[in-house]
Design an enzyme around this catalytic site. Structure first.
Site, short mmCIF file in Angstrom:
data_model
loop_
_atom_site.label_atom_id
_atom_site.label_comp_id
_atom_site.label_asym_id
_atom_site.label_seq_id
_atom_site.Cartn_x
_atom_site.Cartn_y
_atom_site.Cartn_z
N SER A 152 -3.75 33.34 -7.37
CA SER A 152 -3.33 32.03 -6.88
C SER A 152 -4.37 31.52 -5.88
CB SER A 152 -1.93 32.13 -6.27
OG SER A 152 -1.37 30.86 -6.11
N GLU B 202 3.67 30.19 -16.16
CA GLU B 202 3.28 29.97 -14.76
C GLU B 202 4.16 28.96 -14.05
OE1 GLU B 202 0.94 31.31 -12.85
OE2 GLU B 202 -0.60 32.15 -14.17
N HIS C 234 4.58 32.41 -12.37
CA HIS C 234 3.51 32.61 -11.40
C HIS C 234 3.81 33.83 -10.54
CE1 HIS C 234 0.06 31.14 -9.14
NE2 HIS C 234 0.75 31.20 -8.00
#
Length: 518
Positions: free
Chosen positions: A213, A334, A438
């Site tokens: 990320s 995600e 995610h």
């Protein structure tokens, strides 16, 4: 739009925050056999565990306080005697979330080393330097217990704290280093590793920079930063593609310096320094908690700066990056965590509401109508559709683009994590099944917050395979090994329990043709 993005950042924070904070940070084993290592700044005493050793809270830069707030990182002062490195130091200042209660501790530029125990190897071990995620606003290196990676993979793992939020990325006219202090911290940690990791059995000439990320976006930035030249030998980018676009919700890994300066001016005004004769001196006197309350929900580094001369995506597209092997990937779902958080915040997605929701979060003229046509909602529960839009626009398709640009010049290995039953990162029940959202790959590599997740036997095998891939890549620049399914280049290696297979890169599992023309 600002209110929308703030809500979106808060939504995902609510969905993911307890993933790390559900357990306290890593603590030493009950029976600790202390071990002492000499660093170039002094002696440190770590903790011995079952098969590995940890050295936590080691300073790699001086505390960025007083006149060093918003200054490039300085060498830490040496210490007398033996420094206790059996527990993590404080996290960098941040609001409550991943770090329970948040943090206001500016003396935070520390790193943590995990190294396998046992006899000294014939050759130094590969080193993986991990940069945490958290929107450049939250997170801590100590949240990532790396002992499984270290012991199974035979590598030394370094996790890093770097300045966050306004303290890490403030931009202001006349301020050297504007908008890039957090990135400069990461480079200081890499210099520390090059100089000193040999004392922990690591190979200073074989360093892999890795992150997820915001940590992945950081790796992109370091790939294109002139001052990062020679600081790492390979790169791993998880869910942080380098080629996002500013018209997408989480696309930019950096923003122009002019944009960052405007944000900095707003912050100065909010804390009463906007009209001060010396705004920087005024800002340096502001209490940390007040700065945290006034800063934006998410931050990005600034480009058009000495550390980051250009947008990383544009630099990679024109070949202006450090030519090192790259392992890069994304998760299949995600966007589902963000979609779930937005729905829970009062934006249900149904056939009737979908056009308005799309227009709220994709306000560019004509964009929302095109999205609704490309991603129709036919059922009352349209959460997965909204999740697919976010995931494709901001992760899957930019990852494919990044892969395409990088692989034209360096070896690239691309994956997609696709365990639709990945251990949940939060105890609550989401409004729809999240699949592989995610950050869901992280428990396969680390014990987040020092706590392993419950996994099936097949998931444990997948975790072992992923660690073998990651550490094999760190060792030889090729993830393949004798005990792992073959991972061909120029394919996407699908990572799911008992289903680790290559997929041709052209297979349209995401709507990338749609996003590539927008």
């Amino acid at each position: 739009m600002h209110r929308v993005l703030t809500m979106l950042g808060c939504a995902v924070t609510a969905v993911l925050a307890t993933a790390w904070s559900a357990a306290p940070p890593t603590t030493p084993a009950t029976s600790v056999a202390a071990t002492t290592v000499r660093t170039h700044d002094g002696l440190v005493r770590g903790a011995a565990h079952d098969g590995y050793r940890t050295f936590e809270g080691i300073p790699y830069a001086a505390p960025p306080v007083g006149g060093l707030r918003w200054a490039p990182p300085h060498r830490p002062p040496p210490w007398p005697g033996v420094r206790d490195a059996t527990r993590p130091a404080g996290a960098c200042p941040q609001p409550a979330g991943e770090v329970p209660g948040g943090s206001t501790d500016e003396d935070c530029l520390h790193l943590n080393v995990t190294t396998p125990d046992g006899a000294e190897p014939a050759h130094p071990r590969p080193v993986i330097v991990w940069l945490h995620g958290g929107g450049f606003t939250t997170g801590a290196g100590s949240s990532y217990d790396a002992h499984r990676m270290a012991t199974r993979g035979g590598v030394v793992v370094v996790t890093v704290n770097y300045r966050l939020g306004a303290l890490g990325f403030l931009a202001h006219s006349g301020l050297p280093g504007s908008g890039t202090f957090g990135l400069a911290d990461q480079q200081a940690a890499l210099r520390w590793v090059r100089a000193g990791i040999g004392a922990f059995g690591g190979d200073p000439h074989n360093v892999t920079l890795a992150g997820e990320s915001a940590g992945g976006y950081s790796v992109c930035a370091q790939l294109t930063s002139p001052s990062a030249a020679g600081l790492f030998d390979r790169a791993i980018i998880e869910s942080g593609p380098c080629t996002g676009r500013p018209d997408r919700l989480f696309a930019p890994s950096s923003v122009p310096l002019s944009t960052a300066r405007a944000t900095g001016a707003d912050l100065a005004a909010k804390v009463g320094c906007g009209s001060a004769r010396d705004a920087l001196s005024c800002l340096r006197r502001v209490d940390v908690s007040r700065l945290l309350a006034a800063q934006e929900a998410d931050q990005q580094p600034a480009h058009t700066t000495p550390l980051l001369p250009g947008d990383p995506g544009e630099a990679i597209a024109t070949g202006r990056f450090h030519h090192v092997p790259v392992l890069i990937g994304n998760n299949h779902d995600e966007g589902n965590g963000w979609a779930a958080g937005i729905i829970q915040a009062g934006y249900p997605v149904t056939p009737d509401t979908w056009p308005d929701v799309a227009a709220t979060f994709f306000p560019s003229p004509g964009q929302a109508q095109s999205i609704v046509r490309e991603y129709p909602v036919h059922r009352t529960d349209g959460g997965p559709v909204f999740g697919a839009v976010i995931g494709d626009a901001d992760f899957a398709c930019p990852t494919a683009r990044t892969d395409s640009l990088l692989s034209a010049q360096v070896p690239v290995w691309r994956y997609e994590f696709a365990d639709e039953h990945a251990p949940p990162l939060t105890p609550g029940k989401p409004p729809f099944p999240l699949g592989a959202p995610h950050a869901s790959e992280l428990p396969y590599l680390f014990d987040l917050g020092g706590r392993p997740r419950d996994m099936t036997a097949a998931q444990h095998r997948l975790a072992d395979t992923m660690i073998d891939y990651w550490t094999g890549f760190a060792r030889t620049a090729d993830p393949n090994g004798p005990s792992t399914p073959h991972w061909p280049r120029n394919t996407v290696q699908t990572l799911a329990p008992d289903h680790v297979v290559p997929t041709p890169t052209g297979q349209p599992r995401h709507h990338c043709a749609f996003w590539d023309i927008r």
